[in-house]
Design an enzyme around this catalytic site. Structure first.
Site, PDB file in Angstrom:
ATOM      1  N   TYR A 135       0.818  -1.263   0.067  1.00  0.00           N
ATOM      2  CA  TYR A 135       0.139   0.042  -0.078  1.00  0.00           C
ATOM      3  C   TYR A 135       1.044   1.122   0.107  1.00  0.00           C
ATOM      4  O   TYR A 135       0.274   2.151  -0.363  1.00  0.00           O
ATOM      5  CB  TYR A 135      -0.929   0.313   1.571  1.00  0.00           C
ATOM      6  CG  TYR A 135      -2.206  -0.347   0.993  1.00  0.00           C
ATOM      7  CD1 TYR A 135      -2.341  -1.775   0.852  1.00  0.00           C
ATOM      8  CD2 TYR A 135      -3.342   0.343   1.337  1.00  0.00           C
ATOM      9  CE1 TYR A 135      -3.280  -2.441   0.442  1.00  0.00           C
ATOM     10  CE2 TYR A 135      -5.110  -0.489   1.454  1.00  0.00           C
ATOM     11  CZ  TYR A 135      -4.762  -1.515   1.072  1.00  0.00           C
ATOM     12  OH  TYR A 135      -6.074  -1.893   0.589  1.00  0.00           O
ATOM     13  N   LYS A 190       2.309 -15.077   2.586  1.00  0.00           N
ATOM     14  CA  LYS A 190       3.131 -16.048   1.713  1.00  0.00           C
ATOM     15  C   LYS A 190       4.399 -16.338   1.942  1.00  0.00           C
ATOM     16  O   LYS A 190       4.719 -16.324   0.597  1.00  0.00           O
ATOM     17  CB  LYS A 190       2.277 -14.867   0.367  1.00  0.00           C
ATOM     18  CG  LYS A 190       2.426 -15.717  -0.679  1.00  0.00           C
ATOM     19  CD  LYS A 190       1.394 -16.505  -0.778  1.00  0.00           C
ATOM     20  CE  LYS A 190       1.254 -17.503  -2.191  1.00  0.00           C
ATOM     21  NZ  LYS A 190       0.106 -18.959  -2.047  1.00  0.00           N
ATOM     22  N   ASP A 246      -6.361  -6.329   4.001  1.00  0.00           N
ATOM     23  CA  ASP A 246      -7.594  -5.955   3.636  1.00  0.00           C
ATOM     24  C   ASP A 246      -8.580  -6.539   2.918  1.00  0.00           C
ATOM     25  O   ASP A 246      -9.861  -6.443   2.874  1.00  0.00           O
ATOM     26  CB  ASP A 246      -7.338  -5.311   2.325  1.00  0.00           C
ATOM     27  CG  ASP A 246      -8.138  -4.101   1.701  1.00  0.00           C
ATOM     28  OD1 ASP A 246      -8.655  -3.666   1.914  1.00  0.00           O
ATOM     29  OD2 ASP A 246      -7.969  -4.513  -0.104  1.00  0.00           O
ATOM     30  N   ASP A 250     -12.743  -8.285   4.027  1.00  0.00           N
ATOM     31  CA  ASP A 250     -13.980  -8.696   3.711  1.00  0.00           C
ATOM     32  C   ASP A 250     -14.237  -9.798   3.806  1.00  0.00           C
ATOM     33  O   ASP A 250     -15.653  -9.644   4.415  1.00  0.00           O
ATOM     34  CB  ASP A 250     -13.360  -8.123   2.025  1.00  0.00           C
ATOM     35  CG  ASP A 250     -14.041  -5.965   2.163  1.00  0.00           C
ATOM     36  OD1 ASP A 250     -13.808  -5.822   3.242  1.00  0.00           O
ATOM     37  OD2 ASP A 250     -14.087  -6.306   1.135  1.00  0.00           O
TER      38      ASP A 250
HETATM   39  C1  IPM Z   1     -10.576  -0.202   3.410  1.00  0.00           C
HETATM   40  C2  IPM Z   1     -10.968  -0.471   2.050  1.00  0.00           C
HETATM   41  C3  IPM Z   1      -8.911   0.700   2.378  1.00  0.00           C
HETATM   42  C4  IPM Z   1      -8.221  -0.183   2.298  1.00  0.00           C
HETATM   43  C5  IPM Z   1      -9.383   1.826   0.529  1.00  0.00           C
HETATM   44  C6  IPM Z   1     -11.209   2.824   0.747  1.00  0.00           C
HETATM   45  C7  IPM Z   1      -8.360   2.355   0.852  1.00  0.00           C
HETATM   46  O1  IPM Z   1     -10.447  -0.920   1.050  1.00  0.00           O
HETATM   47  O2  IPM Z   1     -10.274   0.223   5.023  1.00  0.00           O
HETATM   48  O3  IPM Z   1     -10.497  -1.970   3.859  1.00  0.00           O
HETATM   49  O4  IPM Z   1      -7.835  -0.509   0.363  1.00  0.00           O
HETATM   50  O5  IPM Z   1      -7.550   0.019   3.049  1.00  0.00           O
HETATM   51 MG    MG Z   2     -11.147  -2.592   2.516  1.00  0.00          MG
END
Ligand code: IPM
Ligand code: MG
Length: 356
Positions: A135, A190, A246, A250
């Protein structure tokens, strides 16, 4: 207790308003100040993270954050896009430790896309490193390739990197969190392919020796993604890097059937934190009074716990949220036959009533 309130875009203002309502219903003395962030800030000032907003955030004990992002800004140059606001806050405030709990509430077991028995009682804590990895790694950019499969072709590149202190500090956070839970940490990497994550695994293993009471295991990220849907309850604390975190967070949030329920906290080494729902700005439902404010309200509870030293108030909010669920109140995202459909504001009001 100074709180910066950054509502942002899409449903951000609606859900943050409900969390502010709940905070105001506690008999505590907060100094809350609002500022523009994300697309809203870009529209007003030409930048998604204006100087004044960053200054307010840095001077506050905590930031209560809504969400940023809207399709209409997707064609802007990257530095002007709404997402840069949250990335900038993470970077400038040094918010390296991201807590993303995935909890399946008893009343919502059937909202999950997995079989109820796989998720009933699920309570995972994903700890995502938030200021390093691919990132933020430099260099990055576009150039003409001088080697690789197509020398002379246009290419783009990013850099995955982690330093020892970056891994050590997030590992300590994870082991200490595990000590307060079931004393198990799974570190996701990984290492079979990437130098960065072989190093990650080595350093986490070293730090783990300082926590003999915590059981550490390691898992490759592809297997972790699979195990999360196969047998999610095998996990307790999961610690991983920024990119994998990330994606896995999710995935984990959806196991609970209700991303609208999940709060998050991003902390720095000074105890300052940014608190936001795990979901995004959902511009498609903005302004319709249908968004679920509970993730933001629960984020406010995390804020009270982690940055404002108000554990009792945090528990009051969490109990009030449980109470409204037990009353059968549901925003559309978690509604099912036999429950009562309510809007964003009504849900916030119900939490306030349950507090009293
Ligand atoms: C999160 C989001 C962010 C990330 C984006 C909006 C930059 O997906 O907080 O998980 O990738 O970290
Ligand atoms: Mg995210």
């Amino acid at each position: 207790m100074k709180i910066a309130v950054l509502a942002g875009d899409g449903i951000g203002p609606e859900i943050v308003a409900e969390a502010v309502k709940v905070l105001n219903a506690l008999d505590l003395d907060f100094d809350m100040e609002s500022a523009l962030v994300g697309g809203a800030a870009y529209a007003a000032t030409g930048h998604p993270l204006p100087e004044a907003t960053l200054k307010l955030a840095m001077e506050s004990d905590a930031v209560l954050f809504g969400a940023v992002g809207d399709w209409k800004y997707d064609t802007l140059d990257r530095p002007l896009r709404p997402e840069q606001a949250i990335l900038g806050l993470r970077k400038h405030m040094g918010l390296f430790a991201n807590f993303r709990p995935a909890i399946c509430y008893k009343e919502l077991t059937h909202a999950s896309s997995l079989k109820p028995e796989l998720v009933a009682g699920l309570d995972i804590l994903i700890i995502r490193e938030l200021t390093g990895d691919i990132y933020f790694g430099q260099p990055r950019g576009r150039r003409i390739a001088t080697d690789g499969h197509f020398p002379g072709a246009e290419e783009a590149f990013d850099t995955m990197r982690y330093s020892r202190p970056e891994i050590e500090r997030i590992a300590h956070v994870a082991f200490q969190a595990a000590q307060k839970r079931s004393k198990r940490v799974t570190s996701v990497d990984k290492a079979n392919v990437l130098e960065t994550f072989q190093f990650w695994k080595d350093v986490v293993t070293e730090v783990g020796k300082e926590y003999p009471d915590v059981q550490l295991d390691h898992m490759y990220v592809d297997n972790a993604a699979m195990q999360l849907v196969k047998e999610p309850k095998r996990f307790d604390v999961v610690v991983t890097g920024n990119m994998f975190g990330d994606i896995l967070s999710d995935e984990a949030s959806m196991l609970t059937g209700s991303i609208g329920m999940l709060p998050s906290a991003s902390l720095n080494s000074k105890g300052q934190g940014l608190y936001e729902p795990s979901h995004g700005s959902a511009p498609d439902i903005a302004g319709k009074n249908v968004a679920n404010p509970l993730a933001t309200i629960l984020s406010a509870a995390m804020m009270l716990r982690f940055s404002l030293n108000q554990e009792a108030a945090a528990q009051r909010i969490e109990a009030a949220v449980q109470a409204v669920l037990a009353q059968g109140l549901r925003t559309p995202d978690i509604w099912s036959e036999g429950t009562t459909r309510v809007g964003t504001a009504e849900m916030g009001d119900a939490v306030v009533n349950a507090l009293r």
